[in-house]
Design a protein around this motif. Structure first.
Motif, PDB file in Angstrom:
ATOM      1  N   HIS A  35       0.872  -0.966   0.085  1.00 23.14           N
ATOM      2  CA  HIS A  35       0.131   0.001   0.110  1.00 23.14           C
ATOM      3  C   HIS A  35       0.904   1.199   0.000  1.00 23.14           C
ATOM      4  N   THR A  60      -7.865  -0.606   5.695  1.00 20.85           N
ATOM      5  CA  THR A  60      -6.819  -0.268   4.771  1.00 20.85           C
ATOM      6  C   THR A  60      -6.539  -1.103   3.617  1.00 20.85           C
ATOM      7  N   ASN A  63      -9.056  -0.142   0.967  1.00 22.73           N
ATOM      8  CA  ASN A  63      -8.646   1.138   0.439  1.00 22.73           C
ATOM      9  C   ASN A  63      -7.552   0.911  -0.530  1.00 22.73           C
ATOM     10  N   LYS A  66      -9.171  -0.605  -3.657  1.00 25.44           N
ATOM     11  CA  LYS A  66      -9.639   0.627  -4.491  1.00 25.44           C
ATOM     12  C   LYS A  66      -8.711   1.301  -5.389  1.00 25.44           C
ATOM     13  N   LEU A  67      -7.648   1.751  -4.563  1.00 21.13           N
ATOM     14  CA  LEU A  67      -6.384   2.384  -5.431  1.00 21.13           C
ATOM     15  C   LEU A  67      -6.179   1.620  -6.602  1.00 21.13           C
ATOM     16  N   GLN A  70      -8.233   1.525  -9.449  1.00 18.67           N
ATOM     17  CA  GLN A  70      -8.372   2.793 -10.214  1.00 18.67           C
ATOM     18  C   GLN A  70      -7.223   2.805 -10.893  1.00 18.67           C
TER      19      GLN A  70
END
Lengths: 691, 319
Positions: A35, A60, A63, A66-67, A70
């Motif tokens: 991450h 986390t 998250n 998701k990053l 994207q």
């Protein structure tokens, strides 16, 4: 840890746990590392998948995914590739939900994906997933929230969703989640007047039948009872707000002396309060929605203020104070005031319905410059005694007490349509049958039905109509206190309201509690004694607007909310009750006429937890800023953190006599200094003269 | 006090202090991402039991600040985890316990929270946009503790919460969401802090809440669910804020909580004889505090901090 048994670790377990822990520790460290280094490779994503499979709450990691999504989606152009990337994410969510069907992170990840709107949503798959989940746990509120989200997302008509609730309810009546969703959908459909939902009467009749079926199947299940209560509220609440009482009442004549008129002490201070009392909280009273005509010059900027502890926009009770102090009058002079409310879009209830029953009333008051004796004498010069019962009404001129107040505007109140009454009567018959079941819900519902019926029946006709209903429901509440002792004090509070209703709805019976208190050199006070009745809270204050001296001693009152409406109150006895804080006395700060207060033998200072801390204005709720009184007390070395509630109370009252003995708070140092500092008008404290 | 006996305060203090040292167990690792919440639960419990001094304040604050994200102004649940309002509130609450808000860039933290308010008045939990009334409470509570409530549109925040009110008097996570005691606490707490309790039908909600008390004395979170020690806090605090807490049987509830104690090793569990954890230990002790249990400091029902801490924050002279 929910639902895991407490047991000592076995040695073989310990080794396995150690291995499990080591694996998880590594995974978490690697995912965080990826991450932070923005590593979104297939392998790295695989690790986060593994982590979420074990621990779906690792937010986390969601998250991170998701990053990564994207980041990676930006490199894809083929719809098939995009679809497959989305499928991968959906699969992670499904695996995580298998581990924890209540994982906030997992559910949100799915919503987030759908909201990206990158590919058509396979609704069959979504609803299929939900069906499976709700079959395992029909009460999973994450599932229900997601269902509402999906329905909105794809525009499923509310009628369809309503059908789904009935499917779930038929599977199992004990499904509060489904009943809840039904209540939400039905109210929306009724508000929108969707096809088939135009008639509230038809819909609610059907719903009553549906829920009654559930209740008779299993009277111990709570789900249906709450739904029934909602139906009852929908059926019994009036369609539009109505004015039910006022002070002064229609046709009354007020003055400082009481020979042929009603004595009004506040006239002495140049203030004439006008109180309007509605049957439900309303907002929007102003000089434009309430017209005030008088031969005394009334300022255009009449301010109507809500009279409630919360001081919100909505209140049952509203007041305006007419200034009459600077009127020039040489001899006895009479002024008249007319109040009217026409249909008003401005006056609206909480539910948004507006005031539509026009009302008009008028009264007169007398002022005289020559009446110097009345003007100069402090009404409470001498210590008031509560001990002696004054002559009953029959011994004095009955015109002294304005029982006319009790009639007021009831004749102006509209009658409800018969449907409501019929429906409630049917329900009452039904529950009288069920009620020997010893089901507390059946008894409670019956009591509520009776009271709702009483309210409808007495609307627009005499209050005495209520009496029979009150008596029957009092019996039920007494039964409930024995049947369900854990909730004893709930039933006592409900009983207290019915008791006050019963005492005040019948004028002949009520007179027994009313008298006049003669005061030396002054007009007598309208006196009501409601002592030793086991009252726990106040109800039906609209029937007491005219009371000047109120004895509520020797009850179990822990709340006095409602008394703020009594704008004529001069003397109040709350001795021997269960008032436990100064914040609970907040209603009294709204009564400007209050001079004498007996609080002896209560529980102020006994309880470290103050249950009205957030009901009354305070710095904690941002309704009071640091005030001068705090500063004034600090100067006298009074600890504001300890006494803030007492400071706020005594700053806002203007007492001449106060009795506090028998409260734990009196043992505290400084309290006396505080009271005397903030209340300079005080003459008598705990029965002793204050110098 | 019945079968559960008395509160084993000493044992619980020891349990809390040693939980800290068992970081490597599987259970602790699963909770690793919410360690900041854990710190709040544990430390508040210690303070309620008059034992906050059992920990080294400077060490705690240093660790708390190592979870801070200076670029956003939010706190993560642990070192290296992303910022979220859930942990930002815990950080602020712990700093309040130690009277050390001075460790913060107050405006930066307040801006982080305020920046998460949406157009409709609701709050997102973090940059990813999940909306929930839990986050409304957190935002309002945090900003109020920091004396920065003016940074948000309070009226809109209140209107959004009111739009989540249900026909049973309770509140859900979002408009249409089912009433749930935890969610009700968040909404009632947010309304209490903003002086907006008039939006609540106190009798209706009070009855729904008092009916959470089950036969064995414990409270559940929704109708027809099992009792659980954590609801002692969610339900009791809500009932206190709306002045209806006398509608439940406190003695029976206290017995239920005390029966959930591990009297040998300390800690409190969700139900009798289940495994203890820091979360339920906190909620059990907090519940007893709200019921004025002897020896436990009284707690503020809205800010979820000891009363003396909250009084100090709002009544101390400099403010």
């Amino acid at each position: 840890m929910h639902g895991r048994p407490r047991r000592p670790d076995k040695p073989e377990d310990a080794a396995a746990a150690e291995a499990k822990a080591a694996k998880l520790r590594d995974l978490q460290a690697q995912v965080l590392h990826n991450h932070h280094s923005r590593t979104y490779t297939k392998e790295a994503l695989g690790l986060s998948f593994k982590l979420l499979e074990i621990n779906p709450e690792a937010y986390t990691a969601w998250n991170y995914r998701k990053l990564a999504f994207q980041h990676n989606i930006g490199e894809l152009s083929e719809p098939e590739a995009i679809k497959s990337a989305i499928d991968d994410e959906l699969r992670v969510v499904e695996v995580a939900l298998r581990q924890n069907p209540k994982s906030y992170g997992a559910w949100y990840h799915r919503k987030w994906l759908l909201n990206q709107k990158l590919a058509p949503v396979d609704f069959k798959r979504e609803f299929g997933l939900l069906d499976k989940l709700l079959k395992v746990d029909a009460r999973n509120f994450h599932g229900w929230n997601y269902r509402r989200f999906l329905a909105r997302f794809m525009g499923v008509p509310e009628e369809e969703e309503l059908k789904y609730t009935i499917d779930k309810i038929s599977d199992n009546f004990s499904n509060y989640s489904a009943w809840h969703n039904r209540s939400i959908l039905l109210s929306n459909l009724l508000i929108k007047q969707s096809k088939g939902f135009e008639s509230k009467q038809k819909i609610f009749s059907e719903e009553f039948e549906l829920v009654t079926q559930a209740l008779f199947t299993d009277p111990s299940d709570q789900s249906g009872w709450f739904y029934h209560l909602w139906l009852l509220a929908q059926t019994s609440s009036p369609e539009n707000p109505q004015l039910i009482a006022s002070w002064p009442s229609n046709g009354s004549n007020l003055s400082l002396s009481s020979l042929s008129s009603i004595c009004c002490y506040s006239l002495k201070e140049g203030i004439l309060p006008i109180v309007l009392y509605f049957n439900e909280p309303v907002k929007g009273l102003s000089s434009s929605s309430v017209s005030l005509n008088s031969d005394l010059v009334v300022s255009k900027n009449i301010q109507w203020r809500p009279l409630s502890v919360t001081d919100s926009g909505h209140s049952n009770c509203w007041v305006t104070y007419l200034e009459v102090s600077n009127l020039e009058c040489n001899s006895l002079q009479q002024f008249s005031v007319e109040v009217s409310i026409t249909n008003s879009d401005e006056i609206v209830s909480r539910s948004g319905s507006n005031y539509n029953c026009p009302v008009h009333f008028s009264f007169t008051f007398e002022l005289s410059n020559n009446d110097s004796t009345a003007k100069d004498i402090d009404p409470i010069h001498e210590l008031i005694s509560w001990d002696f019962s004054e002559p009953l009404l029959s011994h004095v001129n009955p015109s002294c007490i304005c029982f006319e107040q009790l009639k007021i505007t009831t004749s102006l109140v509209h009658k409800e349509s018969n449907w409501h009454l019929e429906r409630l009567s049917d329900e009452i018959d039904l529950f009288r049958e069920l009620h020997d079941d010893n089901s507390k819900f059946a008894k409670l519902t019956l009591a509520r039905l009776l009271l709702a019926c009483a309210a409808i029946k007495s609307r627009g006709s005499s209050l005495v109509e209520r009496k029979g209903y009150c008596e029957e429901s009092l019996g039920l509440f007494n039964d409930l206190i024995d049947l369900d002792p854990s909730h004893k004090r709930y039933y006592e509070d409900e009983r207290s309201l019915v008791l006050m209703d019963q005492l005040t709805c019948d004028m002949e019976a009520f007179k027994k509690y009313c008298s006049v208190k003669a005061l030396p050199k002054l007009a007598p006070l309208n006196h009501v004694q409601l002592c030793r009745l086991s009252l726990t809270r106040i109800g039906f204050a609209e029937r007491l607007l005219w009371v000047q001296m109120l004895d509520l001693s020797h009850n179990n009152l822990r709340s006095i909310e409602g008394l703020e409406a009594l704008q004529q109150l001069v003397c109040l006895n709350l001795g021997n009750n269960q008032i436990s804080s100064f914040t609970a006395l907040e209603p009294l700060t709204k009564i400007i006429s209050l001079k004498v207060l007996d609080l002896s033998c209560n529980e102020i200072g006994t309880h470290p937890i103050d249950t009205t801390r957030y009901i009354c204005p305070s710095p904690f709720s941002h309704r009071v800023e640091a005030c001068e009184a705090f500063e004034e007390c600090r100067k006298k070395n009074i600890n504001v953190e300890e006494f803030w509630d007492a400071i706020l109370f005594f700053k806002h009252v203007n007492l001449v006599q106060l009795c506090l003995e028998g409260n734990a708070v009196t043992n505290k140092e400084n309290l006396r200094t505080l009271v005397v500092t903030l209340n300079p008008s005080l003459k008598w404290f705990d029965g002793k003269f204050v110098h | 006090m019945g079968d559960g006996g008395e509160l084993a305060a000493e044992k619980h203090v020891r349990y809390i202090v040693t939980v800290e040292k068992r970081k490597d167990s599987f259970e602790s690792l699963v909770m690793e991402h919410i360690r900041l919440n854990g710190a709040y639960w544990g430390l508040t419990t210690l303070d309620l039991l008059h034992k906050l001094r059992a920990v080294e304040a400077d060490e705690v604050i240093e660790w708390i600040m190592s979870c801070y994200h200076p670029e956003s102004g939010g706190f993560g649940g642990n070192v290296g985890h992303d910022a979220h309002v859930l942990y930002t509130l815990s950080a602020v609450q712990v700093l309040c316990l130690f009277d050390r808000l001075d460790a913060l860039d107050v405006d930066k933290v307040a801006d982080y929270i305020a920046g998460l308010q949406n157009e409709d008045g609701s709050f997102s939990g973090d940059i990813w946009g999940e909306v929930d009334t839990r986050f409304s409470y957190i935002a309002i509570c945090t900003l109020s503790l920091l004396h920065r409530l003016e940074k948000i549109n309070v009226q809109k925040a209140v209107d959004y919460i009111v739009s989540c009110k249900n026909l049973d008097g309770g509140f859900g996570a979002m408009p249409g969401g089912e009433s749930h005691a935890g969610q009700i606490f968040c909404c009632v707490g947010a309304l209490a802090i903003t002086g907006s309790l008039h939006h609540i039908d106190r009798d209706l909600l009070g009855w729904w809440l008092c009916e959470r008390q089950c036969k064995e004395g414990g409270l559940n979170g929704r109708p027809e669910k099992l009792a659980d020690v954590c609801y002692s806090w969610w339900v009791l605090s809500s009932l206190i804020m709306i002045d209806r807490v006398h509608w439940i049987d406190k003695d029976k509830l206290a017995k239920f909580i005390l029966n959930c104690q591990d009297k040998e090793n300390g800690g409190i569990s969700d139900r009798p004889d289940n495994a203890v954890d820091i979360y339920h230990t906190y909620f059990g002790v907090a519940g007893l505090s709200l019921m004025e249990y002897p020896g436990v400091k009284p707690m503020d029902p809205a800010y979820a901090l000891p009363l003396d801490v909250v009084n100090r924050i709002f009544l101390r002279k400099e403010h």
